[in-house]
Design an enzyme around this catalytic site. Structure first.
Site, PDB file in Angstrom:
ATOM      1  N   HIS A   6      -1.103  -0.410  -8.805  1.00 49.35           N
ATOM      2  CA  HIS A   6      -1.368   0.048  -7.369  1.00 49.35           C
ATOM      3  C   HIS A   6      -2.001   1.333  -7.136  1.00 49.35           C
ATOM      4  O   HIS A   6      -0.846   1.859  -6.527  1.00 49.35           O
ATOM      5  CB  HIS A   6      -0.444  -0.709  -6.501  1.00 49.35           C
ATOM      6  CG  HIS A   6      -0.003  -0.662  -4.626  1.00 49.35           C
ATOM      7  ND1 HIS A   6       0.398  -1.390  -4.380  1.00 49.35           N
ATOM      8  CD2 HIS A   6      -1.764  -0.754  -4.076  1.00 49.35           C
ATOM      9  CE1 HIS A   6       0.221  -1.128  -3.284  1.00 49.35           C
ATOM     10  NE2 HIS A   6      -0.418  -0.902  -2.847  1.00 49.35           N
ATOM     11  N   HIS A   8      -4.367   2.925  -4.358  1.00 40.48           N
ATOM     12  CA  HIS A   8      -5.851   3.537  -3.544  1.00 40.48           C
ATOM     13  C   HIS A   8      -6.804   4.851  -3.378  1.00 40.48           C
ATOM     14  O   HIS A   8      -6.080   5.950  -3.670  1.00 40.48           O
ATOM     15  CB  HIS A   8      -5.504   2.890  -1.760  1.00 40.48           C
ATOM     16  CG  HIS A   8      -4.565   1.102  -1.964  1.00 40.48           C
ATOM     17  ND1 HIS A   8      -5.294   0.301  -1.749  1.00 40.48           N
ATOM     18  CD2 HIS A   8      -3.181   1.730  -2.203  1.00 40.48           C
ATOM     19  CE1 HIS A   8      -4.246  -0.237  -1.866  1.00 40.48           C
ATOM     20  NE2 HIS A   8      -3.209   0.174  -1.997  1.00 40.48           N
ATOM     21  N   ALA A  72      -6.825   0.982   1.355  1.00 43.00           N
ATOM     22  CA  ALA A  72      -5.909  -0.054   1.663  1.00 43.00           C
ATOM     23  C   ALA A  72      -5.638  -0.284   3.845  1.00 43.00           C
ATOM     24  O   ALA A  72      -6.580  -0.798   4.781  1.00 43.00           O
ATOM     25  CB  ALA A  72      -4.404  -0.317   1.401  1.00 43.00           C
ATOM     26  N   HIS A 178      -2.810  -7.615   1.199  1.00 43.22           N
ATOM     27  CA  HIS A 178      -2.333  -6.307   1.209  1.00 43.22           C
ATOM     28  C   HIS A 178      -2.448  -6.138   2.282  1.00 43.22           C
ATOM     29  O   HIS A 178      -4.010  -6.189   2.929  1.00 43.22           O
ATOM     30  CB  HIS A 178      -2.612  -4.620   0.121  1.00 43.22           C
ATOM     31  CG  HIS A 178      -2.178  -4.074   0.329  1.00 43.22           C
ATOM     32  ND1 HIS A 178      -1.840  -3.188   1.221  1.00 43.22           N
ATOM     33  CD2 HIS A 178      -1.948  -3.071  -0.570  1.00 43.22           C
ATOM     34  CE1 HIS A 178      -1.848  -2.008   1.349  1.00 43.22           C
ATOM     35  NE2 HIS A 178      -1.593  -1.700   0.512  1.00 43.22           N
ATOM     36  N   TYR A 194       3.078  -2.996   6.805  1.00 40.18           N
ATOM     37  CA  TYR A 194       2.639  -3.251   5.352  1.00 40.18           C
ATOM     38  C   TYR A 194       3.730  -4.546   5.104  1.00 40.18           C
ATOM     39  O   TYR A 194       3.637  -5.652   4.127  1.00 40.18           O
ATOM     40  CB  TYR A 194       2.970  -2.005   4.126  1.00 40.18           C
ATOM     41  CG  TYR A 194       1.247  -1.052   4.575  1.00 40.18           C
ATOM     42  CD1 TYR A 194       0.520  -1.471   5.161  1.00 40.18           C
ATOM     43  CD2 TYR A 194       0.791  -0.535   2.914  1.00 40.18           C
ATOM     44  CE1 TYR A 194      -0.091  -0.716   5.170  1.00 40.18           C
ATOM     45  CE2 TYR A 194       0.186   0.048   3.075  1.00 40.18           C
ATOM     46  CZ  TYR A 194      -0.904   0.431   4.259  1.00 40.18           C
ATOM     47  OH  TYR A 194      -2.480   0.505   4.561  1.00 40.18           O
ATOM     48  N   GLU A 284       0.520   2.784  -6.109  1.00 41.72           N
ATOM     49  CA  GLU A 284       0.350   3.330  -4.082  1.00 41.72           C
ATOM     50  C   GLU A 284       0.598   5.262  -4.564  1.00 41.72           C
ATOM     51  O   GLU A 284       0.040   5.624  -2.874  1.00 41.72           O
ATOM     52  CB  GLU A 284       0.948   2.396  -3.476  1.00 41.72           C
ATOM     53  CG  GLU A 284       0.270   2.847  -2.514  1.00 41.72           C
ATOM     54  CD  GLU A 284       1.358   1.543  -1.323  1.00 41.72           C
ATOM     55  OE1 GLU A 284       1.806   1.878  -0.982  1.00 41.72           O
ATOM     56  OE2 GLU A 284      -0.061   1.138  -0.248  1.00 41.72           O
ATOM     57  N   ARG A 290       4.109  10.871   0.995  1.00 40.87           N
ATOM     58  CA  ARG A 290       3.912  11.750   0.401  1.00 40.87           C
ATOM     59  C   ARG A 290       4.652  13.068  -0.140  1.00 40.87           C
ATOM     60  O   ARG A 290       4.099  14.077  -0.807  1.00 40.87           O
ATOM     61  CB  ARG A 290       2.402  12.374   0.854  1.00 40.87           C
ATOM     62  CG  ARG A 290       1.589  11.671   0.959  1.00 40.87           C
ATOM     63  CD  ARG A 290       0.342  11.971   1.605  1.00 40.87           C
ATOM     64  NE  ARG A 290      -0.398  10.623   1.732  1.00 40.87           N
ATOM     65  CZ  ARG A 290      -2.316  10.809   1.351  1.00 40.87           C
ATOM     66  NH1 ARG A 290      -3.006  11.786   1.582  1.00 40.87           N
ATOM     67  NH2 ARG A 290      -2.388   9.341   1.760  1.00 40.87           N
TER      68      ARG A 290
END
Lengths: 348, 348
Positions: A6, A8, A72, A178, A194, A284, A290
């Protein structure tokens, strides 16, 4: 081998955003619709966008390969119409394809589907076929709420989805459930929508017979399954009250959870409650969270550490979570992972 | 003393349902609107509805007193208009009042609010005042999605809620965040909407400054906080990325979680992750999950057992979860609990 199922392309070069802005501006004047071929992104820009971010983190954390899909939060199936989504999805998927060509040992493609709120999902089949058959992708992301936080569309148990499910079975690809960004001021995307999307989809499957109709259809529910593992007793009890089969038998041949849960107690619970055959490693990154956790000194989304810390997992369990289950759920990764493993072996 | 802060009158006698059906049938012909005084429920019917159900389970499980409110799933603020909700809420709250009068040592009232999708929430203030000042209730249930699964209304951070928050502070009562049934075919109420409502509300508070504006305002997020404790790392990380204060400082003076999590691993996680000062004992029985867990032989919703099994809780911790935090969050329970405790003591 460590497979992150997973990721993106959240660090995509600005050319993608510029294209999307032009596309949105053209909604009122279709004659100004940009062609996907107008996107200006060089290979060097792609390399730069990844080298200091996802690729660096892959190396730092010992992750070998990532199943990589478009951003996403920006699928935004609520914007424009079916044509808008078609062009935008093709553009995003083409960019992912370029990533997989530049870094064939690090990234495997997963596609965005050109869904559009109110449009029957069978319309996405041609783009799914293109991505799987022509671009070598191995799965897709399926948005259970194309209306972007208002849940205006039909549940995943509705027969309108069946043509897509038939195609997924035929192509032997799973979908990750998703949602995307929201256009609802009350629903935060990464902090609420989400997880709600994950929880809602699970319950849609629990109350349906989709997997009687499609015994080999497979879904990955990301973000550790939303609220589901934490409330596993609730779901076992609801299924029992509704005279559904036990969850193991009813759903766990078809539904899998990823490990995007960003603290040790959450991963401990996931590993305790959900059978190891149903858990796929994922981060992810670079994504919703982050920063570095001041309580540990490591990135919140460095989920490999949490799994390494689960004391009761055997080597066989870890193999399943990090690689084996990905090979089972995404069968099309097998030749790619075999090639990468052989190359690494020959290199060593 | 064991205080269950979350029970609904799910076993209310049929007279209530009959009244609601008449009310819904009258939506097209307001001249047929039934008066709340037309409800026919005898005291014996109330006794019967509780003796074999909630009261029996209270005794079986060693629960002393329950904060009791109307059936959450049938608040249905999406049906009809503001008048519909006003009459329906008064009727439901009056019935809860009768329960508290028949069983003053077992039940303390919590009210349903006459919310209505699209109507500014200040309209609920008179009914809140009536329930607190005239009926002796100690809190209210606040629905963050009066549209019933479509999330059409403004978030809890919006200033339209502020008149209600001012009144809650003035009356010194908290609200439990609690959605109702849904009119959305994709959103199952107890399996998805309830947990999604909890998660969504938490994120609305995380991204807002409501508690700067109302430092003593208090909310209980039920069902163990939806997805929140399982994803506590995600929320700590999101807050950090957004430059919000740490969650302890930002939210935990005002937000509390109940223990309606129906298996041991979930309660273990809750007790590990959320400070003990922020956890209130609750069962929501007789509620979403009514069966016996074949893995344990006990009712899924017998949450006291799970808490008793958490080995690392001290006596002081248990006092807080079972009684002390309820006294803190619902200050108006104090004279009532003191009276019940004295009576039990005198009786002993």
């Amino acid at each position: 081998m460590i497979v992150d199922c997973h990721g993106h392309y959240t660090t995509a070069p600005n050319g993608l955003k510029t294209f999307r802005q032009l596309q949105i501006e053209a909604l009122e004047d279709p004659s100004r619709n940009p062609s996907k071929h107008s996107i200006k992104i060089s290979d060097d820009e792609i390399r730069e966008s990844l080298e200091g971010a996802q690729l660096k983190l892959q190396r730092d954390r010992g992750i070998d390969v990532t199943l990589f899909s478009p951003i996403a939060g920006q699928m935004a199936h609520h914007i424009g119409n079916a044509v808008t989504s078609q062009v935008w999805s093709e553009a995003c998927n083409d960019l992912i394809y370029r990533v997989t060509q530049l870094y064939p040992d690090n990234y495997i493609g997963v596609c965005q589907l050109p869904q559009s709120s109110g449009v029957p999902p069978k319309s996405v089949i041609p783009e799914l076929e293109r991505c799987i058959n022509e671009l070598g992708f191995v799965g897709c992301n399926l948005n259970p709420d194309p209306s972007g936080g208002y849940w205006k569309d039909l549940p995943l148990s509705d027969r309108q989805w069946y043509p897509l499910y038939e195609k997924m079975v035929e192509l032997d690809v799973p979908a990750m459930i998703h949602v995307s960004g929201t256009c609802n001021p009350g629903i935060h995307h990464t902090g609420a929508h989400y997880l709600n999307g994950d929880t809602t989809a699970f319950m849609q499957f629990l109350t349906s017979d989709v997997f009687k109709d499609f015994p080999t259809l497979k879904f990955v529910i990301p973000h550790g399954g939303g609220a589901v593992p934490y409330h596993w007793g609730r779901y076992r009890g609801l299924a029992q009250d509704m005279k559904r089969p036990p969850l193991q038998e009813h759903l766990l041949g078809n539904i899998f959870f990823d490990t995007c849960v960003y603290h040790q107690p959450g991963i401990d619970l996931l590993a305790k409650v959900i059978p190891v055959d149903n858990v796929l490693f994922a981060t992810e990154m670079v994504g919703a969270v982050r920063g570095i956790d001041p309580e540990t000194g490591y990135y919140f989304d460095d989920t490999k550490r949490y799994i390494d810390n689960v004391s009761w997992l055997t080597d066989e369990d870890r193999y399943k979570i990090f690689e084996g289950n990905a090979r089972k759920v995404y069968p099309r990764v097998n030749p790619i992972l075999d090639r990468i493993a052989k190359k690494a072996h020959d290199h060593a």
